[in-house]
Design an enzyme around this catalytic site. Structure first.
Site, PDB file in Angstrom:
ATOM      1  N   ASN A   6      -9.601  20.072 -83.887  1.00  0.00           N
ATOM      2  CA  ASN A   6     -10.635  19.155 -84.365  1.00  0.00           C
ATOM      3  C   ASN A   6     -11.447  19.922 -85.401  1.00  0.00           C
ATOM      4  O   ASN A   6     -12.235  20.792 -85.049  1.00  0.00           O
ATOM      5  CB  ASN A   6     -11.535  18.717 -83.192  1.00  0.00           C
ATOM      6  CG  ASN A   6     -12.731  17.895 -83.659  1.00  0.00           C
ATOM      7  OD1 ASN A   6     -12.759  17.427 -84.796  1.00  0.00           O
ATOM      8  ND2 ASN A   6     -13.717  17.720 -82.786  1.00  0.00           N
ATOM      9  N   LYS A  29     -13.754  18.868 -87.271  1.00  0.00           N
ATOM     10  CA  LYS A  29     -15.140  18.364 -87.388  1.00  0.00           C
ATOM     11  C   LYS A  29     -15.501  18.189 -88.870  1.00  0.00           C
ATOM     12  O   LYS A  29     -14.639  17.838 -89.656  1.00  0.00           O
ATOM     13  CB  LYS A  29     -16.100  19.307 -86.678  1.00  0.00           C
ATOM     14  CG  LYS A  29     -15.660  19.647 -85.264  1.00  0.00           C
ATOM     15  CD  LYS A  29     -16.766  20.217 -84.454  1.00  0.00           C
ATOM     16  CE  LYS A  29     -16.237  20.700 -83.130  1.00  0.00           C
ATOM     17  NZ  LYS A  29     -17.247  20.869 -82.134  1.00  0.00           N
ATOM     18  N   HIS A  68     -15.632  11.328 -79.209  1.00  0.00           N
ATOM     19  CA  HIS A  68     -16.046  12.740 -79.093  1.00  0.00           C
ATOM     20  C   HIS A  68     -17.533  12.775 -78.727  1.00  0.00           C
ATOM     21  O   HIS A  68     -18.303  11.905 -79.150  1.00  0.00           O
ATOM     22  CB  HIS A  68     -15.804  13.461 -80.422  1.00  0.00           C
ATOM     23  CG  HIS A  68     -15.946  14.940 -80.315  1.00  0.00           C
ATOM     24  ND1 HIS A  68     -17.179  15.555 -80.309  1.00  0.00           N
ATOM     25  CD2 HIS A  68     -15.027  15.934 -80.175  1.00  0.00           C
ATOM     26  CE1 HIS A  68     -16.995  16.868 -80.168  1.00  0.00           C
ATOM     27  NE2 HIS A  68     -15.713  17.124 -80.094  1.00  0.00           N
ATOM     28  N   GLU A  81     -19.875  14.470 -79.790  1.00  0.00           N
ATOM     29  CA  GLU A  81     -20.795  14.497 -80.944  1.00  0.00           C
ATOM     30  C   GLU A  81     -21.023  13.090 -81.486  1.00  0.00           C
ATOM     31  O   GLU A  81     -22.121  12.759 -81.931  1.00  0.00           O
ATOM     32  CB  GLU A  81     -20.237  15.451 -82.015  1.00  0.00           C
ATOM     33  CG  GLU A  81     -20.366  16.897 -81.564  1.00  0.00           C
ATOM     34  CD  GLU A  81     -19.321  17.847 -82.136  1.00  0.00           C
ATOM     35  OE1 GLU A  81     -18.622  17.489 -83.100  1.00  0.00           O
ATOM     36  OE2 GLU A  81     -19.211  18.966 -81.577  1.00  0.00           O
ATOM     37  N   GLU A  90     -13.729  17.237 -72.132  1.00  0.00           N
ATOM     38  CA  GLU A  90     -14.519  18.216 -72.862  1.00  0.00           C
ATOM     39  C   GLU A  90     -15.938  18.289 -72.285  1.00  0.00           C
ATOM     40  O   GLU A  90     -16.802  17.465 -72.652  1.00  0.00           O
ATOM     41  CB  GLU A  90     -14.623  17.818 -74.335  1.00  0.00           C
ATOM     42  CG  GLU A  90     -13.295  17.779 -75.038  1.00  0.00           C
ATOM     43  CD  GLU A  90     -13.436  18.055 -76.525  1.00  0.00           C
ATOM     44  OE1 GLU A  90     -12.841  19.010 -76.993  1.00  0.00           O
ATOM     45  OE2 GLU A  90     -14.194  17.329 -77.198  1.00  0.00           O
ATOM     46  N   GLY A 131     -18.349  24.358 -78.507  1.00  0.00           N
ATOM     47  CA  GLY A 131     -18.981  25.161 -79.560  1.00  0.00           C
ATOM     48  C   GLY A 131     -19.973  26.184 -79.044  1.00  0.00           C
ATOM     49  O   GLY A 131     -20.763  26.726 -79.813  1.00  0.00           O
ATOM     50  N   SER A 170     -14.487  25.457 -76.226  1.00  0.00           N
ATOM     51  CA  SER A 170     -14.372  26.902 -76.457  1.00  0.00           C
ATOM     52  C   SER A 170     -13.012  27.466 -76.038  1.00  0.00           C
ATOM     53  O   SER A 170     -12.931  28.577 -75.508  1.00  0.00           O
ATOM     54  CB  SER A 170     -15.528  27.646 -75.776  1.00  0.00           C
ATOM     55  OG  SER A 170     -16.770  27.226 -76.328  1.00  0.00           O
TER      56      SER A 170
HETATM   57  C1  PEP Z   1     -14.389  20.118 -79.937  1.00  0.00           C
HETATM   58  O1  PEP Z   1     -15.120  19.942 -80.867  1.00  0.00           O
HETATM   59  O2  PEP Z   1     -13.699  19.198 -79.535  1.00  0.00           O
HETATM   60  C2  PEP Z   1     -14.364  21.443 -79.302  1.00  0.00           C
HETATM   61  C3  PEP Z   1     -13.749  21.562 -78.166  1.00  0.00           C
HETATM   62  O3  PEP Z   1     -14.992  22.466 -79.960  1.00  0.00           O
HETATM   63  P1  PEP Z   1     -14.918  24.031 -79.612  1.00  0.00           P
HETATM   64  O4  PEP Z   1     -13.458  24.379 -79.372  1.00  0.00           O
HETATM   65  O5  PEP Z   1     -15.478  24.731 -80.800  1.00  0.00           O
HETATM   66  O6  PEP Z   1     -15.743  24.247 -78.377  1.00  0.00           O
END
Ligand code: PEP
Length: 249
Positions: free
Chosen positions: A9, A11, A94, A96, A166, A172, A212
Site C-alpha cells: 500500500n 498510500k 483502510h 486512514e 490491520e 506505521g 508494520s
Molecule cells: C498500511 O498502511 O496498510 C500499513 C499496514 O502500513 P505499515 O506497514 O507502514 O504499518
C-alpha cells in the site's frame, strides 16, 4: 491450500515518474511464483505503473474507489475507470480512510459490491484502535466491521475477496502485533465468515495481516494457519519489499 497474497500500500507516496523508478527497482526483487504480488498505488500512478509492470507477475491495485458508476462526483474514481486502466484489486475501508475521510462500514459495503460487480477483487480492511484493544472489545468490533462489510454479498463472491486485518495501533508505528495477536484475530475473522456463509467460504477467503510488517517479522506472521499474506505500507516502498515477498526463502 490458499495462495498467499502480499500487497504493498503505497498510500500518498510517489509521483508518476518516481513510481516508474520504484517499479523498475522492485520488479526483479518481487518474483515469487508461490505468491500473488500486488502494488496498490495512488490513482495518478495507476496507468504508468500498469505499463511498467508489463511482462512481470506483479498485479496492480487501487487504494480506493467510489461506489457509483459515473457522474457528478468530483474527484472520485469509478470502478470502470480502474478496470479500463488494468487494475485487478482495490483496497477498501483502510483505517486512514475511515478515520480521516469518515468512511463508514456501510460505505465500504457499497464499494465492495461495486468492485465485485466489476470484477475487481476488494481487499477489505478492518482493525481496532488501541483503546478498543485495551477495552477488550477487539473481536466484537472486527466482527461488526466484517458483518456490515459483507452484507448482501453472495458466498461465491465473498470467497474470492481478501480481508486485511490491520490493528490501527500497528499501522506505521513500527509496533507490530505479536504473532499470537495477529493469528487470534485472523482466526476470528475466518470464524465470522464461516458463520455468515459456510466453512467452504471461510476456507477460501484470504486474510492478510497488516501493521508494520517488515523483512524480519514477515516469515513468522505468514506461517500462521489463518494468515494468508500481508498488506504492507512503509516497507513496500523499499527494496525490503522483495524480502517480504520472498519470506519463504
Ligand atoms: C498500511 O498502511 O496498510 C500499513 C499496514 O502500513 P505499515 O506497514 O507502514 O504499518
Amino acid at each position: 491450500m490458499r495462495r498467499k497474497i502480499i500487497a504493498g500500500n503505497w498510500k500518498m507516496n510517489k509521483t508518476p515518474s518516481e513510481a516508474i523508478k520504484l517499479v523498475e527497482e522492485l520488479k526483479p526483487l518481487v518474483d515469487n511464483e508461490a505468491v500473488d504480488v500486488v502494488f496498490c498505488v495512488p490513482a495518478i500512478d495507476i496507468v504508468p505503473v500498469v505499463k511498467a509492470c508489463e511482462g512481470s507477475t506483479i498485479q496492480v491495485g487501487a487504494e480506493n474507489m467510489y461506489f457509483e458508476e459515473s457522474g457528478a462526483y468530483t474527484g472520485e474514481i469509478s470502478p470502470a475507470m480502474l478496470v479500463d486502466a488494468g487494475v485487478r484489486y482495490v483496497i477498501l475501508g483502510h483505517s486512514e480512510r475511515r478515520d480521516y475521510f469518515k468512511e463508514t462500514s456501510e460505505d465500504v459495503n457499497r464499494k465492495m459490491k461495486k468492485a465485485i460487480e466489476h470484477g475487481i477483487t476488494p481487499i477489505m480492511c478492518c482493525g481496532e484502535s488501541l483503546e478498543q484493544r485495551e477495552q477488550g472489545i477487539t473481536l466484537d468490533w472486527i466482527r461488526q466491521q466484517v458483518k456490515v462489510g459483507y452484507q448482501g454479498i453472495a458466498a461465491a463472491d465473498a470467497a474470492k475477496t481478501v480481508i486485511a486485518y490491520e490493528p490501527i495501533w500497528a499501522i506505521g508505528t513500527g509496533r507490530t502485533a505479536t504473532t499470537e495477536q495477529a493469528e487470534e484475530v485472523c482466526g476470528a475473522i475466518r470464524q465470522c465468515i464461516a458463520e455468515i456463509y459456510d466453512e467452504a467460504t471461510a476456507e477460501s477467503i484470504r486474510i492478510q495481516y497488516g501493521g508494520s510488517v517488515n523483512a524480519a517479522n514477515a516469515a513468522e506472521l505468514f506461517a500462521q494457519p489463518d494468515i494468508d499474506g500481508g498488506l504492507v505500507g512503509g516497507a513496500s516502498l523499499k527494496a525490503d519489499f522483495g524480502k517480504i515477498v520472498n519470506y519463504d526463502r
